[in-house]
Design a protein around this motif. Structure first.
Motif, PDB file in Angstrom:
ATOM      1  N   ASP A  55      37.362  34.726  25.545  1.00 20.93           N
ATOM      2  CA  ASP A  55      37.376  34.248  26.922  1.00 20.93           C
ATOM      3  C   ASP A  55      37.134  35.417  27.864  1.00 20.93           C
ATOM      4  OD1 ASP A  55      40.112  35.198  28.196  1.00 20.93           O
ATOM      5  OD2 ASP A  55      40.562  34.536  26.151  1.00 20.93           O
ATOM      6  N   GLU A  56      36.580  35.116  29.020  1.00 20.77           N
ATOM      7  CA  GLU A  56      36.120  36.167  29.934  1.00 20.77           C
ATOM      8  C   GLU A  56      37.266  37.050  30.420  1.00 20.77           C
ATOM      9  OE1 GLU A  56      32.552  35.968  32.835  1.00 20.77           O
ATOM     10  OE2 GLU A  56      34.299  35.284  33.978  1.00 20.77           O
ATOM     11  N   LEU A  57      38.441  36.485  30.642  1.00 16.03           N
ATOM     12  CA  LEU A  57      39.568  37.277  31.129  1.00 16.03           C
ATOM     13  C   LEU A  57      39.914  38.378  30.121  1.00 16.03           C
ATOM     14  CD1 LEU A  57      41.755  37.762  33.212  1.00 16.03           C
ATOM     15  CD2 LEU A  57      43.196  36.078  32.034  1.00 16.03           C
TER      16      LEU A  57
ATOM     17  N   PRO B  62      27.511  37.905  35.104  1.00 17.65           N
ATOM     18  CA  PRO B  62      27.575  38.817  36.253  1.00 17.65           C
ATOM     19  C   PRO B  62      28.945  39.465  36.411  1.00 17.65           C
ATOM     20  CG  PRO B  62      26.443  36.776  36.851  1.00 17.65           C
ATOM     21  CD  PRO B  62      27.010  36.561  35.488  1.00 17.65           C
ATOM     22  N   VAL B  63      30.000  38.726  36.106  1.00 18.27           N
ATOM     23  CA  VAL B  63      31.352  39.275  36.250  1.00 18.27           C
ATOM     24  C   VAL B  63      31.561  40.423  35.249  1.00 18.27           C
ATOM     25  CG1 VAL B  63      33.814  38.753  36.077  1.00 18.27           C
ATOM     26  CG2 VAL B  63      32.255  37.078  37.090  1.00 18.27           C
ATOM     27  N   GLU B  64      31.101  40.250  34.022  1.00 16.34           N
ATOM     28  CA  GLU B  64      31.207  41.321  33.021  1.00 16.34           C
ATOM     29  C   GLU B  64      30.379  42.534  33.427  1.00 16.34           C
ATOM     30  OE1 GLU B  64      31.711  38.136  29.302  1.00 16.34           O
ATOM     31  OE2 GLU B  64      30.080  39.613  29.274  1.00 16.34           O
ATOM     32  N   LEU B  65      29.185  42.283  33.969  1.00 13.35           N
ATOM     33  CA  LEU B  65      28.324  43.380  34.430  1.00 13.35           C
ATOM     34  C   LEU B  65      29.032  44.210  35.494  1.00 13.35           C
ATOM     35  CD1 LEU B  65      25.452  44.702  34.560  1.00 13.35           C
ATOM     36  CD2 LEU B  65      24.908  43.020  36.307  1.00 13.35           C
ATOM     37  N   GLU B  66      29.593  43.542  36.486  1.00  7.98           N
ATOM     38  CA  GLU B  66      30.281  44.253  37.563  1.00  7.98           C
ATOM     39  C   GLU B  66      31.517  44.980  37.045  1.00  7.98           C
ATOM     40  OE1 GLU B  66      32.263  43.343  41.971  1.00  7.98           O
ATOM     41  OE2 GLU B  66      31.550  41.697  40.713  1.00  7.98           O
ATOM     42  N   ALA B  67      32.278  44.326  36.153  1.00 15.10           N
ATOM     43  CA  ALA B  67      33.497  44.949  35.630  1.00 15.10           C
ATOM     44  C   ALA B  67      33.178  46.193  34.813  1.00 15.10           C
ATOM     45  CB  ALA B  67      34.268  43.940  34.776  1.00 15.10           C
ATOM     46  N   ALA B  68      32.122  46.148  33.997  1.00 13.37           N
ATOM     47  CA  ALA B  68      31.758  47.301  33.170  1.00 13.37           C
ATOM     48  C   ALA B  68      31.332  48.471  34.043  1.00 13.37           C
ATOM     49  CB  ALA B  68      30.639  46.902  32.207  1.00 13.37           C
TER      50      ALA B  68
ATOM     51  N   GLN C 241      18.365  42.385  40.844  1.00 10.68           N
ATOM     52  CA  GLN C 241      17.130  41.978  40.170  1.00 10.68           C
ATOM     53  C   GLN C 241      17.404  41.563  38.726  1.00 10.68           C
ATOM     54  OE1 GLN C 241      15.058  45.641  41.085  1.00 10.68           O
ATOM     55  NE2 GLN C 241      13.618  44.552  42.429  1.00 10.68           N
ATOM     56  N   LEU C 242      18.327  42.265  38.066  1.00 12.34           N
ATOM     57  CA  LEU C 242      18.701  41.878  36.707  1.00 12.34           C
ATOM     58  C   LEU C 242      19.247  40.454  36.672  1.00 12.34           C
ATOM     59  CD1 LEU C 242      20.491  45.074  35.297  1.00 12.34           C
ATOM     60  CD2 LEU C 242      18.330  44.109  34.504  1.00 12.34           C
ATOM     61  N   LEU C 243      20.108  40.147  37.629  1.00 11.43           N
ATOM     62  CA  LEU C 243      20.708  38.817  37.676  1.00 11.43           C
ATOM     63  C   LEU C 243      19.655  37.749  37.979  1.00 11.43           C
ATOM     64  CD1 LEU C 243      24.012  39.633  39.606  1.00 11.43           C
ATOM     65  CD2 LEU C 243      23.703  39.309  37.152  1.00 11.43           C
ATOM     66  N   GLN C 244      18.716  38.067  38.869  1.00 13.63           N
ATOM     67  CA  GLN C 244      17.658  37.107  39.189  1.00 13.63           C
ATOM     68  C   GLN C 244      16.800  36.822  37.957  1.00 13.63           C
ATOM     69  OE1 GLN C 244      15.728  39.118  42.447  1.00 13.63           O
ATOM     70  NE2 GLN C 244      16.953  38.072  44.014  1.00 13.63           N
ATOM     71  N   ARG C 245      16.451  37.858  37.228  1.00 16.21           N
ATOM     72  CA  ARG C 245      15.631  37.681  36.024  1.00 16.21           C
ATOM     73  C   ARG C 245      16.398  36.915  34.955  1.00 16.21           C
ATOM     74  NH1 ARG C 245      13.551  43.899  36.410  1.00 16.21           N
ATOM     75  NH2 ARG C 245      11.720  43.519  37.721  1.00 16.21           N
ATOM     76  N   SER C 246      17.687  37.198  34.861  1.00 15.68           N
ATOM     77  CA  SER C 246      18.506  36.488  33.881  1.00 15.68           C
ATOM     78  C   SER C 246      18.552  34.999  34.193  1.00 15.68           C
ATOM     79  CB  SER C 246      19.926  37.070  33.882  1.00 15.68           C
ATOM     80  OG  SER C 246      20.758  36.347  33.011  1.00 15.68           O
ATOM     81  N   ARG C 247      18.673  34.658  35.491  1.00 14.44           N
ATOM     82  CA  ARG C 247      18.703  33.244  35.878  1.00 14.44           C
ATOM     83  C   ARG C 247      17.364  32.571  35.581  1.00 14.44           C
ATOM     84  NH1 ARG C 247      22.083  35.080  40.227  1.00 14.44           N
ATOM     85  NH2 ARG C 247      20.263  35.446  41.550  1.00 14.44           N
TER      86      ARG C 247
END
Length: 457
Positions: free
Chosen positions: A375-377, A405-411, A441-447
């Protein structure tokens, strides 16, 4: 030297007196063609299991010629590489042995003549590509012993270019191997347990081979994707995970995977380098491969074939380090790998690692592989706990398996220097050109990939 496709313990002696694997050296007064014809005549007369068109000769003469003065210092390593490839592509029933100084005779148990010729040619193509950085299909040839009208032995020389052209137009049924004998018996000298790469999932599924893909890595500081790490595809990983952790066959399967990864990584980069393509590349190797003296020796011999111009762009990633690995053991492994790459790193599946030992042994970076089933938490807690650790000991931290995106920001917030995973980019069969991009841009491409299934970038 006499060798079979592995059929038991590594040093088990093959049949030598009258079997098809005996290796009398060519006479100094004979050409290699005449010598091979004589040897093929002996093999064909050996028994009913060997048929005309199943005895083939491949040679390293062109590789020797192109390597020039380097041949004297690398020829044994070239032979090790060749024999490793033969073991990988031939079936348990096939037999091969070194013949003379620079040739190999291969005896196929089942494949028809054209299929056998194509297999031999593809081995030579892979060797040329890996060792020379190119493969001229017009020059790569295979000699096949055939029975002429008078009952003697003649030679048929086939070029890879012609074989590939024929294969395109050949009906699928024509490539099917003939059935096994009614009793299904396999000679004791050829019997062995197959590796996972040879075990079909069912009777209608072709044998599996380890498959290696290239995963893009995001440099957090410089906002660029210019590094690729080698990763197995899902089917390969699933097959490996289904094997018993303590099964010796699994250790050999992992070793096969490490050798395949090294070979593919180097040959791919060698070709791209010739086309002015530069990137950083991470090559994983398991602790079990380097802990065994036999496997370590063979792996390091393969590393010696890495072109010097590539070494500054490569890094090794140690996987499967046991908890509490002694400093001396790890330092020895890092020292063995250091001559062939710019750095050695460690990837962890659990949060705890002997970071002070890693740093003292010369490890430059430590990574954490995330499990997408968590789980993400829990993942966020792991990232916050892990990333600051390597930096305290002068190493960088990286994270593999970032999915949201949450994991990206946390890392990034926790201090990871490099990130890889689905949100950065999909695994691909070849690396792509460097991409400068922001996290947005990474998030946009991922979407876009997720919603429209369009190629990244």
């Amino acid at each position: 030297m006499v060798s079979h496709h592995p059929s038991g313990p590594d040093d088990a002696p093959p049949e030598q007196d009258d079997g098809p694997a005996s290796s009398l050296a060519p006479s100094p007064t004979q050409s290699i063609d005449e010598s091979f014809k004589e040897r093929a005549r002996q093999i064909l007369a050996h028994g009913q299991t060997v048929t005309a068109g199943s005895v083939h000769l491949i040679g390293l003469d062109e590789i020797r010629q192109e390597l020039g003065d380097r041949w004297g210092s690398v020829n044994e390593r070239v032979h090790v590489y060749t024999e490793r490839m033969l073991k990988k592509v031939l079936s348990p029933r096939d037999v091969w042995f070194r013949y003379g100084e620079n040739h190999y005779i291969i005896v196929f148990a089942q494949a028809d003549r054209k299929s056998a010729q194509l297999t031999c040619s593809k081995v030579m193509e892979s060797l040329h590509q890996a060792l020379l950085g190119h493969a001229d299909t017009q020059r790569i040839t295979v000699k096949t012993a055939v029975v002429d009208v008078g009952g003697g032995v003649a030679l048929d020389t086939a070029r890879l270019a012609d074989l590939l052209k024929d294969a395109v137009h050949k009906p699928e049924s024509a490539t099917t191997a003939p059935p096994l004998p009614a009793d299904g018996a396999i000679p004791a000298a050829e019997a062995r347990r197959p590796h996972w790469t040879e075990m079909p999932a069912d009777a209608n599924t072709p044998p599996l081979r380890p498959k290696v893909l290239f995963r893009p890595v995001f440099d957090v500081k410089h906002k660029v994707v210019s590094t690729y790490c080698c990763r197995t595809d899902a089917d390969t990983a699933r097959t490996l995970n289904c094997m018993d952790t303590f099964d010796p066959e699994r250790e050999e399967a992992v070793f096969d995977l490490d050798m395949e990864t090294l070979s593919l990584a180097v040959s791919t980069y060698n070709e791209l380098y010739a086309n002015k393509f530069r990137y950083a590349q991470t090559i994983p190797v398991h602790f079990g491969t380097l802990a065994s003296s036999r496997r370590r020796r063979e792996y390091i011999q393969a590393c010696r074939m890495i072109p010097r111009v590539l070494m500054p762009f490569l890094a090794f990633e140690l996987d499967g380090l046991p908890a509490g690995v002694p400093y001396g053991r790890l330092a020895e492994i890092v020292a063995m790998l250091r001559p062939f790459a710019r750095a050695a790193m460690v990837i962890l599946h659990e949060d705890a690692g002997d970071l002070s030992v890693y740093a003292t042994a010369g490890v430059k970076g430590v990574g954490l592989r995330l499990d997408g089933r968590e789980d993400e938490l829990h993942i966020l807690e792991r990232l916050q706990a892990f990333c600051p650790g390597p930096r305290k000991f002068g190493m960088f931290a990286y994270v593999d398996g970032v999915r949201t995106p949450v994991e990206l920001e946390a890392a990034e917030t926790a201090g990871a220097a490099y990130l890889s995973g689905p949100i950065i980019g999909e695994d691909s069969e070849v690396p792509e050109h460097m991409k400068r991009c922001t996290e947005r841009q990474l998030l946009q491409r991922s979407r876009r990939r997720h919603h429209h299934d369009t190629p990244w970038g």
